[in-house]
Design a protein around this motif. Structure first.
Motif, PDB file in Angstrom:
ATOM      1  N   PRO A 298       0.807  -1.232   0.000  1.00 50.31           N
ATOM      2  CA  PRO A 298       0.000   0.000   0.000  1.00 50.31           C
ATOM      3  C   PRO A 298       0.829   1.266   0.000  1.00 50.31           C
ATOM      4  O   PRO A 298       0.441   2.266  -0.606  1.00 50.31           O
ATOM      5  CB  PRO A 298      -0.841  -0.135   1.281  1.00 50.31           C
ATOM      6  N   TYR A 299       1.977   1.247   0.685  1.00 51.18           N
ATOM      7  CA  TYR A 299       2.849   2.432   0.681  1.00 51.18           C
ATOM      8  C   TYR A 299       3.404   2.683  -0.722  1.00 51.18           C
ATOM      9  O   TYR A 299       3.491   3.833  -1.174  1.00 51.18           O
ATOM     10  CB  TYR A 299       4.002   2.241   1.666  1.00 51.18           C
ATOM     11  N   ARG A 300       3.779   1.593  -1.409  1.00 54.64           N
ATOM     12  CA  ARG A 300       4.315   1.740  -2.767  1.00 54.64           C
ATOM     13  C   ARG A 300       3.242   2.280  -3.706  1.00 54.64           C
ATOM     14  O   ARG A 300       3.524   3.140  -4.555  1.00 54.64           O
ATOM     15  CB  ARG A 300       4.828   0.386  -3.271  1.00 54.64           C
ATOM     16  N   GLU A 301       2.036   1.775  -3.567  1.00 56.97           N
ATOM     17  CA  GLU A 301       0.960   2.248  -4.437  1.00 56.97           C
ATOM     18  C   GLU A 301       0.691   3.730  -4.221  1.00 56.97           C
ATOM     19  O   GLU A 301       0.437   4.479  -5.172  1.00 56.97           O
ATOM     20  CB  GLU A 301      -0.305   1.431  -4.178  1.00 56.97           C
ATOM     21  N   TYR A 302       0.727   4.143  -2.972  1.00 61.95           N
ATOM     22  CA  TYR A 302       0.520   5.554  -2.660  1.00 61.95           C
ATOM     23  C   TYR A 302       1.615   6.410  -3.299  1.00 61.95           C
ATOM     24  O   TYR A 302       1.329   7.440  -3.934  1.00 61.95           O
ATOM     25  CB  TYR A 302       0.506   5.735  -1.151  1.00 61.95           C
ATOM     26  N   GLN A 303       2.868   5.990  -3.164  1.00 64.16           N
ATOM     27  CA  GLN A 303       3.970   6.741  -3.746  1.00 64.16           C
ATOM     28  C   GLN A 303       3.890   6.752  -5.268  1.00 64.16           C
ATOM     29  O   GLN A 303       4.188   7.761  -5.914  1.00 64.16           O
ATOM     30  CB  GLN A 303       5.312   6.145  -3.296  1.00 64.16           C
ATOM     31  N   GLU A 304       3.475   5.630  -5.859  1.00 65.90           N
ATOM     32  CA  GLU A 304       3.322   5.572  -7.313  1.00 65.90           C
ATOM     33  C   GLU A 304       2.249   6.552  -7.787  1.00 65.90           C
ATOM     34  O   GLU A 304       2.397   7.205  -8.830  1.00 65.90           O
ATOM     35  CB  GLU A 304       2.966   4.150  -7.737  1.00 65.90           C
ATOM     36  N   SER A 305       1.175   6.659  -7.022  1.00 67.56           N
ATOM     37  CA  SER A 305       0.120   7.611  -7.382  1.00 67.56           C
ATOM     38  C   SER A 305       0.631   9.036  -7.316  1.00 67.56           C
ATOM     39  O   SER A 305       0.350   9.860  -8.193  1.00 67.56           O
ATOM     40  CB  SER A 305      -1.079   7.428  -6.452  1.00 67.56           C
ATOM     41  N   LEU A 306       1.408   9.357  -6.262  1.00 71.97           N
ATOM     42  CA  LEU A 306       1.974  10.698  -6.148  1.00 71.97           C
ATOM     43  C   LEU A 306       2.939  10.986  -7.298  1.00 71.97           C
ATOM     44  O   LEU A 306       2.945  12.094  -7.855  1.00 71.97           O
ATOM     45  CB  LEU A 306       2.707  10.843  -4.819  1.00 71.97           C
ATOM     46  N   LEU A 307       3.744   9.999  -7.664  1.00 71.28           N
ATOM     47  CA  LEU A 307       4.686  10.180  -8.770  1.00 71.28           C
ATOM     48  C   LEU A 307       3.944  10.431 -10.077  1.00 71.28           C
ATOM     49  O   LEU A 307       4.337  11.285 -10.880  1.00 71.28           O
ATOM     50  CB  LEU A 307       5.592   8.953  -8.897  1.00 71.28           C
ATOM     51  N   GLU A 308       2.871   9.674 -10.289  1.00 74.15           N
ATOM     52  CA  GLU A 308       2.102   9.845 -11.522  1.00 74.15           C
ATOM     53  C   GLU A 308       1.482  11.230 -11.583  1.00 74.15           C
ATOM     54  O   GLU A 308       1.497  11.898 -12.622  1.00 74.15           O
ATOM     55  CB  GLU A 308       1.014   8.764 -11.605  1.00 74.15           C
ATOM     56  N   TYR A 309       0.935  11.689 -10.449  1.00 74.26           N
ATOM     57  CA  TYR A 309       0.366  13.034 -10.400  1.00 74.26           C
ATOM     58  C   TYR A 309       1.452  14.073 -10.688  1.00 74.26           C
ATOM     59  O   TYR A 309       1.245  15.024 -11.449  1.00 74.26           O
ATOM     60  CB  TYR A 309      -0.260  13.282  -9.032  1.00 74.26           C
ATOM     61  N   GLY A 310       2.637  13.889 -10.060  1.00 76.67           N
ATOM     62  CA  GLY A 310       3.727  14.842 -10.249  1.00 76.67           C
ATOM     63  C   GLY A 310       4.212  14.901 -11.680  1.00 76.67           C
ATOM     64  O   GLY A 310       4.528  15.980 -12.196  1.00 76.67           O
ATOM     65  N   GLU A 311       4.283  13.746 -12.343  1.00 80.15           N
ATOM     66  CA  GLU A 311       4.723  13.713 -13.744  1.00 80.15           C
ATOM     67  C   GLU A 311       3.773  14.502 -14.638  1.00 80.15           C
ATOM     68  O   GLU A 311       4.194  15.300 -15.483  1.00 80.15           O
ATOM     69  CB  GLU A 311       4.815  12.267 -14.212  1.00 80.15           C
ATOM     70  N   VAL A 312       2.477  14.285 -14.426  1.00 75.37           N
ATOM     71  CA  VAL A 312       1.486  15.004 -15.239  1.00 75.37           C
ATOM     72  C   VAL A 312       1.546  16.502 -14.945  1.00 75.37           C
ATOM     73  O   VAL A 312       1.458  17.334 -15.858  1.00 75.37           O
ATOM     74  CB  VAL A 312       0.075  14.448 -14.979  1.00 75.37           C
ATOM     75  N   ARG A 335      -6.527  13.507  -9.690  1.00 73.29           N
ATOM     76  CA  ARG A 335      -6.354  13.261  -8.258  1.00 73.29           C
ATOM     77  C   ARG A 335      -7.411  12.293  -7.735  1.00 73.29           C
ATOM     78  O   ARG A 335      -7.108  11.358  -6.976  1.00 73.29           O
ATOM     79  CB  ARG A 335      -6.435  14.578  -7.480  1.00 73.29           C
ATOM     80  N   LYS A 336      -8.638  12.492  -8.148  1.00 75.15           N
ATOM     81  CA  LYS A 336      -9.715  11.616  -7.694  1.00 75.15           C
ATOM     82  C   LYS A 336      -9.542  10.200  -8.231  1.00 75.15           C
ATOM     83  O   LYS A 336      -9.790   9.227  -7.523  1.00 75.15           O
ATOM     84  CB  LYS A 336     -11.062  12.189  -8.123  1.00 75.15           C
ATOM     85  N   GLU A 337      -9.127  10.091  -9.490  1.00 74.91           N
ATOM     86  CA  GLU A 337      -8.921   8.763 -10.072  1.00 74.91           C
ATOM     87  C   GLU A 337      -7.799   8.015  -9.355  1.00 74.91           C
ATOM     88  O   GLU A 337      -7.849   6.798  -9.208  1.00 74.91           O
ATOM     89  CB  GLU A 337      -8.585   8.881 -11.567  1.00 74.91           C
ATOM     90  N   LEU A 338      -6.793   8.758  -8.889  1.00 73.27           N
ATOM     91  CA  LEU A 338      -5.671   8.148  -8.181  1.00 73.27           C
ATOM     92  C   LEU A 338      -5.980   7.911  -6.712  1.00 73.27           C
ATOM     93  O   LEU A 338      -5.143   7.389  -5.977  1.00 73.27           O
ATOM     94  CB  LEU A 338      -4.426   9.044  -8.304  1.00 73.27           C
ATOM     95  N   LYS A 339      -7.182   8.296  -6.282  1.00 68.37           N
ATOM     96  CA  LYS A 339      -7.611   8.120  -4.891  1.00 68.37           C
ATOM     97  C   LYS A 339      -6.715   8.868  -3.914  1.00 68.37           C
ATOM     98  O   LYS A 339      -6.379   8.385  -2.832  1.00 68.37           O
ATOM     99  CB  LYS A 339      -7.656   6.638  -4.513  1.00 68.37           C
ATOM    100  N   LEU A 340      -6.305  10.075  -4.307  1.00 72.96           N
ATOM    101  CA  LEU A 340      -5.503  10.923  -3.446  1.00 72.96           C
ATOM    102  C   LEU A 340      -6.367  12.055  -2.907  1.00 72.96           C
ATOM    103  O   LEU A 340      -7.330  12.474  -3.544  1.00 72.96           O
ATOM    104  CB  LEU A 340      -4.319  11.516  -4.222  1.00 72.96           C
ATOM    105  N   ARG A 341      -6.005  12.543  -1.733  1.00 72.35           N
ATOM    106  CA  ARG A 341      -6.692  13.694  -1.165  1.00 72.35           C
ATOM    107  C   ARG A 341      -5.980  14.980  -1.577  1.00 72.35           C
ATOM    108  O   ARG A 341      -4.844  14.949  -2.039  1.00 72.35           O
ATOM    109  CB  ARG A 341      -6.717  13.586   0.360  1.00 72.35           C
TER     110      ARG A 341
END
Length: 673
Positions: A298-312, A335-341
């Protein structure tokens, strides 16, 4: 006693719905663990993959018909759910389709009212419903008002001996990650049951309550915007779902990994302990690596989501800087699709050079209309009101204003979860509270503001115009008792067209959290760059009180209060909700939330006034979380409830009821120790 389960996975409908390929795999994985005699021990586990309407209806009816009182019945649904504008919830089936008007043809869906009826007629008092669907809903009608963004489970679900677990109450879309075998929520259901990790009290049994706590903890690490919900009704908390093998070495190693991988990071000491534990348990290196990978996923998935958001984000800034309205809109969708707040992506945006804007809670309440508007130029003149939409400022004279911020009404989960670090028993049980809109002071009451109001006519008692130890016109007033805070409100109300009061405990915590569920409004931990607290370890006798919380770092210890507004505001544009000083609340102190009321009905305007002892030296690990508010030892009145802190934030270190060890510390600090 029989244990019977019905597992339904709807991966595709006829038209108008996004395919959910994981739904079919979800039911197969859950079936395996439920049928396992060493785990679930269910005698009958029926699986339906992509059933049509009548097959789904018949299977649900059969599950709850002709059952004994002590039978354990489990209904699991993975797929799309539909909630109409009136709040009625519907299950989709393989033949669910859109109608001529482009909306779902409800005649091809299964109305939740039917499910509720057959459950109500069933003699079993051990019924479990698990919903891993987009619009996870409840069973009675009337759950959702027009335009709402969540489905109200708590007020509509009932039934003796019933538990409902839902992946989310949000009106959201699929919680399935592309390329993953299982949907996020079900993945951790299966993991908790199959590994025994959900046996949180280590008694060899996994209850529905424990399973929810385990899954919620895991899901919110991987997808923070997902808020798994649990609704337990009379005797429902006693329902046991599975066994956990007590002597299982893999389970013991998993517990050890979870203990030493806080925030997804294993320190050298933890790594050495894990190595020794693995050797003592005689686990192979490959098994140990698999368990660590599962725990850290779960920690890796969270970081991957943040990285994807940052790249875009960087790509968009390369096209347009500042970002266009369209780019911001699409980033919000991402952000919503990545399930981030919003707070999750805040640091990413800050590193990219985007300054945070003061969030505008929607809808913002309209400021109360005064009967007249007055401005004063002297300390003894009647204050007036100058207002803008959702905000107004009380003119106290001599250029000093008291700014008030509109807080939108809403519902939140008050208190702290059992697993939150630093939690004490008086912070529970967690319970939902509905808070009407109100206005709250943007900052803690300053010494300059206090002096102006202290000059107004006496109501009940005298006020010292300069009670603070740490002097500064723009610093918060401290050394103020609850009675003196009441007198401050009374004088201000008498002189104004508004009525002022202290915030209730629920209002304080709701405003502090500002829509977040983490220990702090800033996330899982905090730093002395974000709030004023004792950022260094503090030793009393043989006890060391840490100057950091969770995976956070040690910081500075300023040894005095700071000017209000020196640190970032939360999402409601409120400052110093963590750290600096304690704040009084209106409510009387209670030892727990047992029997707490579900609503707050109070006046419209509340101000934040500091307590008698002050608190600028508080350490983050105990008492600056959003749910913590220590019992105040002022010797005057014990009237400060958990959410009354001035520096508690919405999810952890400033919780509403903890920090008892620091009661001796604050007076010493304030007196110059």
């Amino acid at each position: 006693m029989a244990k019977i389960a019905l597992l339904v996975g709807v991966s595709q409908c006829r038209s108008g719905f996004k395919p959910l390929p994981a739904a079919a795999r979800d039911v197969e994985a859950l079936q395996a663990v439920l049928k396992d005699p060493e785990r679930g021990g269910f005698e009958v586990v029926q699986v339906l993959v992509d059933p049509e309407f009548y097959a789904l209806r018949r299977a649900i009816s059969n599950l709850f018909t002709n059952r004994a009182e002590d039978d354990l019945l489990l209904f699991y649904f993975s797929g799309h759910g539909i909630a109409d504008e009136y709040g009625q919830f519907y299950f989709t089936a393989a033949d669910t389709q859109d109608g001529d008007n482009g909306r779902t043809d409800l005649a091809t869906t299964l109305e939740s009212r039917f499910v509720h009826q057959v459950m109500g007629r069933c003699d079993s008092e051990r019924q479990v419903v698990i919903l891993d669907c987009c619009h996870s809903g409840a069973f009675p009608e009337g759950m959702l008002a027009r335009g709402a963004e969540t489905i109200d489970f708590a007020q509509q679900l009932g039934g003796r001996g019933r538990v409902v677990l839902a992946s989310s109450a949000a009106m959201d879309y699929s919680f399935e990650r592309e390329g993953e075998e299982l949907a996020i929520y079900t993945r951790y259901l299966v993991e908790g049951l199959s590994t025994g990790a959900a046996d949180l009290d280590e008694d060899g049994q996994i209850s529905a309550d424990e399973l929810h706590e385990y899954v919620k903890r895991k899901v919110q690490k991987a997808a923070p915007s997902m808020l798994p919900e649990r609704y337990v009704f009379q005797d429902g908390e006693k329902i046991l779902l599975a066994k956990a093998v007590m002597a299982d070495p893999e389970r013991r190693y998993r517990k050890c990994v979870e203990q030493y991988s806080e925030q997804g990071v294993i320190l050298p000491t933890g790594r050495r302990i894990l190595r020794i534990t693995c050797r003592n348990l005689r686990l192979s290196e490959s098994v140990a690596e698999r368990i660590e990978a599962e725990v850290l996923q779960p920690y890796r998935e969270y970081q991957e989501s943040l990285l994807e958001y940052g790249e875009v984000l960087r790509e968009l800034l390369g096209l347009h800087n500042p970002l266009t309205t369209r780019a911001e809109r699409e980033l919000e969708d991402l952000r919503k699709e990545l399930k981030l707040r919003s707070e999750d992506v805040g640091q990413v945006r800050a590193k990219a050079g985007i300054k945070p804007s003061s969030p505008s809670p929607a809808p913002k309440p309209t400021a109360p209309k005064p009967t007249s508007e007055r401005s004063s130029g002297g300390a003894n003149k009647t204050p007036g009101v100058s207002k803008t939409p959702g905000v107004w400022a009380e003119d106290l004279g001599q250029g000093i204003k008291l700014e008030m911020v509109g807080i939108p009404g809403g519902e939140f989960l008050m208190g702290s979860p059992k697993y939150e670090a630093g939690r004490t028993e008086d912070e529970g049980p967690q319970h939902r509270v509905r808070v009407p809109e109100f206005f709250l002071g943007k900052y803690a009451v300053t010494q300059a503001q206090w002096k102006q109001v202290a000059a107004l006519p006496k109501q009940q008692r005298e006020l010292n115009p300069d009670p603070a130890h740490f002097k500064g016109a723009n610093r918060p007033v401290e050394q103020v008792s609850w009675d003196e805070a009441q007198e401050f409100c009374a004088r201000l109300s008498q002189a104004s067209v508004q009525t002022y009061r202290l915030p209730s405990e629920a209002e304080w915590e709701y405003a502090c959290r500002a829509g977040t569920t983490t220990p702090f409004s800033f996330g899982e931990t905090i730093s002395t760059d974000l709030a004023n607290y004792r950022g260094q370890d503090w030793k009393i006798g043989d006890t060391i009180y840490p100057g950091k919380y969770g995976s956070g770092q040690l910081g500075s210890f300023r040894e005095e209060t700071t000017d209000v507004g020196s640190f970032p505001a939360n999402a409601f544009d409120l400052y110093d909700m963590h750290g600096n000083v304690w704040e009084w609340c209106e409510d009387e102190w209670h030892e727990s939330y047992k029997g707490a009321r579900p609503t707050e009905v109070r006046g419209k305007t509340a101000i934040k006034v500091m307590n008698y002892t002050g608190s600028c030296g508080v350490a983050p690990g105990t008492s600056i979380r959003g749910a913590a508010a220590p019992p105040f030892a002022s010797g005057i009145i014990a009237a400060a409830p958990t959410a009354a802190l001035g520096f508690v934030s919405p999810a952890a270190p400033c919780r509403g009821r903890n920090a008892l060890p620091f009661l001796l510390f604050y007076p010493l600090l304030v007196l110059g120790a």
